[in-house]
Scaffold this motif. Structure first.
Motif, PDB file in Angstrom:
ATOM      1  N   ALA A 193       0.784  -1.349  -0.056  1.00 24.66           N
ATOM      2  CA  ALA A 193       0.043  -0.084   0.003  1.00 24.66           C
ATOM      3  C   ALA A 193       0.770   1.260   0.011  1.00 24.66           C
ATOM      4  CB  ALA A 193      -0.932   0.037   1.241  1.00 24.66           C
ATOM      5  N   ALA A 194       1.949   1.341   0.918  1.00 30.98           N
ATOM      6  CA  ALA A 194       2.767   2.440   0.771  1.00 30.98           C
ATOM      7  C   ALA A 194       3.313   2.627  -0.598  1.00 30.98           C
ATOM      8  CB  ALA A 194       3.853   2.414   1.752  1.00 30.98           C
ATOM      9  N   LEU A 195       3.935   1.706  -1.209  1.00 31.42           N
ATOM     10  CA  LEU A 195       4.349   1.775  -2.539  1.00 31.42           C
ATOM     11  C   LEU A 195       3.190   2.179  -3.588  1.00 31.42           C
ATOM     12  CD1 LEU A 195       6.310   1.050  -4.889  1.00 31.42           C
ATOM     13  CD2 LEU A 195       5.390  -1.219  -4.922  1.00 31.42           C
ATOM     14  N   LEU A 196       1.875   1.734  -3.627  1.00 31.46           N
ATOM     15  CA  LEU A 196       0.968   2.097  -4.548  1.00 31.46           C
ATOM     16  C   LEU A 196       0.649   3.552  -4.260  1.00 31.46           C
ATOM     17  CD1 LEU A 196      -1.218  -1.222  -4.581  1.00 31.46           C
ATOM     18  CD2 LEU A 196       0.574  -0.329  -6.168  1.00 31.46           C
ATOM     19  N   ARG A 197       0.769   4.437  -3.314  1.00 32.10           N
ATOM     20  CA  ARG A 197       0.396   5.493  -2.691  1.00 32.10           C
ATOM     21  C   ARG A 197       1.425   6.593  -3.535  1.00 32.10           C
ATOM     22  NH1 ARG A 197       0.319   3.691   2.324  1.00 32.10           N
ATOM     23  NH2 ARG A 197      -2.107   3.790   3.316  1.00 32.10           N
ATOM     24  N   SER A 198       2.282   6.101  -4.458  1.00 32.32           N
ATOM     25  CA  SER A 198       3.016   7.145  -4.882  1.00 32.32           C
ATOM     26  C   SER A 198       3.530   6.438  -6.261  1.00 32.32           C
ATOM     27  CB  SER A 198       4.465   7.659  -4.237  1.00 32.32           C
ATOM     28  OG  SER A 198       5.185   6.475  -3.872  1.00 32.32           O
ATOM     29  N   ASN A 199       3.451   5.361  -6.588  1.00 38.79           N
ATOM     30  CA  ASN A 199       4.094   4.639  -7.812  1.00 38.79           C
ATOM     31  C   ASN A 199       3.599   5.192  -9.097  1.00 38.79           C
ATOM     32  OD1 ASN A 199       3.916   2.306 -10.078  1.00 38.79           O
ATOM     33  ND2 ASN A 199       5.964   2.140  -8.871  1.00 38.79           N
ATOM     34  N   ARG A 200       4.142   5.263 -10.071  1.00 36.08           N
ATOM     35  CA  ARG A 200       3.433   5.671 -11.274  1.00 36.08           C
ATOM     36  C   ARG A 200       3.968   4.995 -12.355  1.00 36.08           C
ATOM     37  NH1 ARG A 200       5.857   9.745  -8.344  1.00 36.08           N
ATOM     38  NH2 ARG A 200       4.787  11.757  -8.122  1.00 36.08           N
ATOM     39  N   SER A 201       4.557   3.989 -12.262  1.00 39.35           N
ATOM     40  CA  SER A 201       4.949   3.323 -13.445  1.00 39.35           C
ATOM     41  C   SER A 201       4.211   1.817 -13.560  1.00 39.35           C
ATOM     42  CB  SER A 201       6.498   2.662 -13.525  1.00 39.35           C
ATOM     43  OG  SER A 201       6.790   1.859 -12.335  1.00 39.35           O
ATOM     44  N   LEU A 202       3.717   1.340 -12.368  1.00 38.06           N
ATOM     45  CA  LEU A 202       3.277  -0.003 -12.192  1.00 38.06           C
ATOM     46  C   LEU A 202       1.954  -0.395 -12.919  1.00 38.06           C
ATOM     47  CD1 LEU A 202       4.260  -2.826 -11.094  1.00 38.06           C
ATOM     48  CD2 LEU A 202       2.794  -2.324  -9.088  1.00 38.06           C
ATOM     49  N   GLU A 203       1.744  -1.196 -13.746  1.00 37.22           N
ATOM     50  CA  GLU A 203       0.594  -1.303 -14.481  1.00 37.22           C
ATOM     51  C   GLU A 203       0.021  -2.502 -14.342  1.00 37.22           C
ATOM     52  OE1 GLU A 203       1.666  -0.936 -18.747  1.00 37.22           O
ATOM     53  OE2 GLU A 203       2.181   1.048 -18.643  1.00 37.22           O
ATOM     54  N   TRP A 204       0.738  -3.760 -13.764  1.00 37.32           N
ATOM     55  CA  TRP A 204      -0.092  -5.026 -13.661  1.00 37.32           C
ATOM     56  C   TRP A 204       0.504  -5.412 -12.336  1.00 37.32           C
ATOM     57  CZ3 TRP A 204      -1.291  -8.549 -17.995  1.00 37.32           C
ATOM     58  CH2 TRP A 204      -1.675 -10.016 -17.260  1.00 37.32           C
ATOM     59  N   LEU A 205      -0.199  -5.875 -11.271  1.00 32.74           N
ATOM     60  CA  LEU A 205      -0.018  -6.225 -10.014  1.00 32.74           C
ATOM     61  C   LEU A 205      -0.892  -7.735  -9.555  1.00 32.74           C
ATOM     62  CD1 LEU A 205       1.934  -6.232  -7.462  1.00 32.74           C
ATOM     63  CD2 LEU A 205      -0.085  -4.689  -6.556  1.00 32.74           C
ATOM     64  N   ASP A 206      -0.065  -8.759  -9.519  1.00 33.57           N
ATOM     65  CA  ASP A 206      -0.624  -9.914  -9.364  1.00 33.57           C
ATOM     66  C   ASP A 206      -0.320 -10.480  -8.022  1.00 33.57           C
ATOM     67  OD1 ASP A 206      -1.683 -12.623  -8.994  1.00 33.57           O
ATOM     68  OD2 ASP A 206      -0.815 -13.220 -11.251  1.00 33.57           O
ATOM     69  N   LEU A 207      -1.108 -10.330  -7.011  1.00 33.26           N
ATOM     70  CA  LEU A 207      -1.012 -11.061  -5.449  1.00 33.26           C
ATOM     71  C   LEU A 207      -1.700 -12.184  -5.278  1.00 33.26           C
ATOM     72  CD1 LEU A 207      -0.762  -7.614  -3.908  1.00 33.26           C
ATOM     73  CD2 LEU A 207       1.270  -8.908  -4.248  1.00 33.26           C
ATOM     74  N   CYS A 208      -2.166 -12.718  -6.166  1.00 29.20           N
ATOM     75  CA  CYS A 208      -3.122 -14.025  -6.031  1.00 29.20           C
ATOM     76  C   CYS A 208      -2.644 -14.910  -5.028  1.00 29.20           C
ATOM     77  CB  CYS A 208      -3.591 -14.920  -7.362  1.00 29.20           C
ATOM     78  SG  CYS A 208      -4.525 -13.554  -8.515  1.00 29.20           S
ATOM     79  N   HIS A 209      -3.331 -15.674  -4.291  1.00 28.88           N
ATOM     80  CA  HIS A 209      -2.875 -16.899  -3.579  1.00 28.88           C
ATOM     81  C   HIS A 209      -2.168 -16.450  -2.320  1.00 28.88           C
ATOM     82  CE1 HIS A 209      -5.440 -19.133  -6.160  1.00 28.88           C
ATOM     83  NE2 HIS A 209      -4.572 -18.797  -7.234  1.00 28.88           N
ATOM     84  N   ASN A 210      -2.300 -15.090  -1.928  1.00 36.12           N
ATOM     85  CA  ASN A 210      -1.382 -14.974  -0.628  1.00 36.12           C
ATOM     86  C   ASN A 210      -2.660 -14.695   0.420  1.00 36.12           C
ATOM     87  OD1 ASN A 210       1.431 -14.200  -1.151  1.00 36.12           O
ATOM     88  ND2 ASN A 210       0.426 -13.156  -2.887  1.00 36.12           N
ATOM     89  N   ARG A 211      -3.124 -15.859   0.774  1.00 39.78           N
ATOM     90  CA  ARG A 211      -4.500 -16.055   1.477  1.00 39.78           C
ATOM     91  C   ARG A 211      -4.190 -15.229   2.947  1.00 39.78           C
ATOM     92  NH1 ARG A 211      -2.299 -20.187  -0.395  1.00 39.78           N
ATOM     93  NH2 ARG A 211      -3.225 -21.872  -1.606  1.00 39.78           N
ATOM     94  N   LYS A 212      -3.121 -15.098   3.429  1.00 44.18           N
ATOM     95  CA  LYS A 212      -3.071 -14.437   4.802  1.00 44.18           C
ATOM     96  C   LYS A 212      -2.784 -12.854   4.426  1.00 44.18           C
ATOM     97  CE  LYS A 212      -0.499 -18.266   6.823  1.00 44.18           C
ATOM     98  NZ  LYS A 212       0.760 -18.589   7.593  1.00 44.18           N
ATOM     99  N   LEU A 213      -2.894 -12.341   3.252  1.00 49.41           N
ATOM    100  CA  LEU A 213      -3.120 -10.961   2.892  1.00 49.41           C
ATOM    101  C   LEU A 213      -4.165 -10.159   4.157  1.00 49.41           C
ATOM    102  CD1 LEU A 213      -1.046  -8.871   1.362  1.00 49.41           C
ATOM    103  CD2 LEU A 213      -3.047  -9.188  -0.405  1.00 49.41           C
ATOM    104  N   GLY A 214      -5.115 -10.597   3.583  1.00 49.58           N
ATOM    105  CA  GLY A 214      -6.473 -10.119   4.701  1.00 49.58           C
ATOM    106  C   GLY A 214      -6.965  -9.195   4.455  1.00 49.58           C
ATOM    107  N   ASP A 215      -8.190  -8.771   5.036  1.00 50.33           N
ATOM    108  CA  ASP A 215      -9.044  -7.705   4.920  1.00 50.33           C
ATOM    109  C   ASP A 215      -8.709  -6.428   5.210  1.00 50.33           C
ATOM    110  OD1 ASP A 215     -11.906  -7.077   3.845  1.00 50.33           O
ATOM    111  OD2 ASP A 215     -12.445  -6.953   6.185  1.00 50.33           O
ATOM    112  N   ALA A 216      -8.031  -6.280   5.996  1.00 50.24           N
ATOM    113  CA  ALA A 216      -7.563  -4.803   6.283  1.00 50.24           C
ATOM    114  C   ALA A 216      -6.407  -4.244   5.301  1.00 50.24           C
ATOM    115  CB  ALA A 216      -6.807  -4.674   7.637  1.00 50.24           C
ATOM    116  N   ALA A 217      -5.494  -5.325   4.900  1.00 51.18           N
ATOM    117  CA  ALA A 217      -4.457  -5.034   3.911  1.00 51.18           C
ATOM    118  C   ALA A 217      -5.243  -4.785   2.335  1.00 51.18           C
ATOM    119  CB  ALA A 217      -3.453  -6.252   3.850  1.00 51.18           C
ATOM    120  N   GLY A 218      -6.215  -5.580   2.048  1.00 53.81           N
ATOM    121  CA  GLY A 218      -6.863  -5.507   1.034  1.00 53.81           C
ATOM    122  C   GLY A 218      -7.637  -3.944   0.885  1.00 53.81           C
TER     123      GLY A 218
END
Length: 152
Positions: free
Chosen positions: A40-65
């Motif tokens: 989330a900290a990265l996504l607040r300022s990143n201007r280059s990323l076009e595709w992010l795949d975090l699938c099957h990181n089951r413990k990421l969780g609701d608050a992180a989402g």
């Protein structure tokens, strides 16, 4: 990768403001909430990323989402077009966060929230309302398989 290496990776990317990285595929790495906050900290300022795949990181969780959605909403210059969060332990809080994001997003074209059965009907309704409210949305594909949506 695991939690500590994942968090270090995202902090390094955040520290490198000049990165040209466009795709980041990190499915099934055991990431939990702490890594979610680093992303989330990265996504607040990143201007280059076009595709992010975090699938099957089951413990990421609701608050992180919810934090990921909020961070993207704060970044008016985001270029993220595809976000995949299949089977990441998302729930109603993340659903509301993504609904809020979709009310204003001008870059996101594909959002995959499948196999997050705790999202449920409330999140489904909020997502639908958000899409109706955003006439300038570029979203073309929304995956909601196995998200606990009930009959209409």
């Amino acid at each position: 990768l695991g939690a500590s290496a994942g968090a270090a990776c995202f902090r390094a990317l955040q520290d490198n403001a000049g990165t040209k990285l466009q795709k980041l595929l990190l499915s099934d790495n055991g990431f939990g909430p702490a890594v979610g906050e680093a992303i989330a900290a990265l996504l607040r300022s990143n201007r280059s990323l076009e595709w992010l795949d975090l699938c099957h990181n089951r413990k990421l969780g609701d608050a992180a989402g919810a934090a990921l959605a909020g961070a993207l909403g704060e970044n008016a210059e985001t270029r993220l077009q595809t976000l995949s969060l299949t089977n990441c332990g998302l729930g109603p809080k993340a659903g509301e966060g993504f609904a809020e994001l979709l009310r204003s997003s001008r870059s996101l074209e594909t959002l995959n929230l499948s196999v997050n059965p705790e999202l449920g009907d409330t999140a489904g309704a909020a997502l639908a309302q958000a899409l109706q409210a955003n006439a300038e949305s570029r979203l073309r594909t929304l995956y909601l398989s196995s998200t606990g949506l009930g009959p209409a």
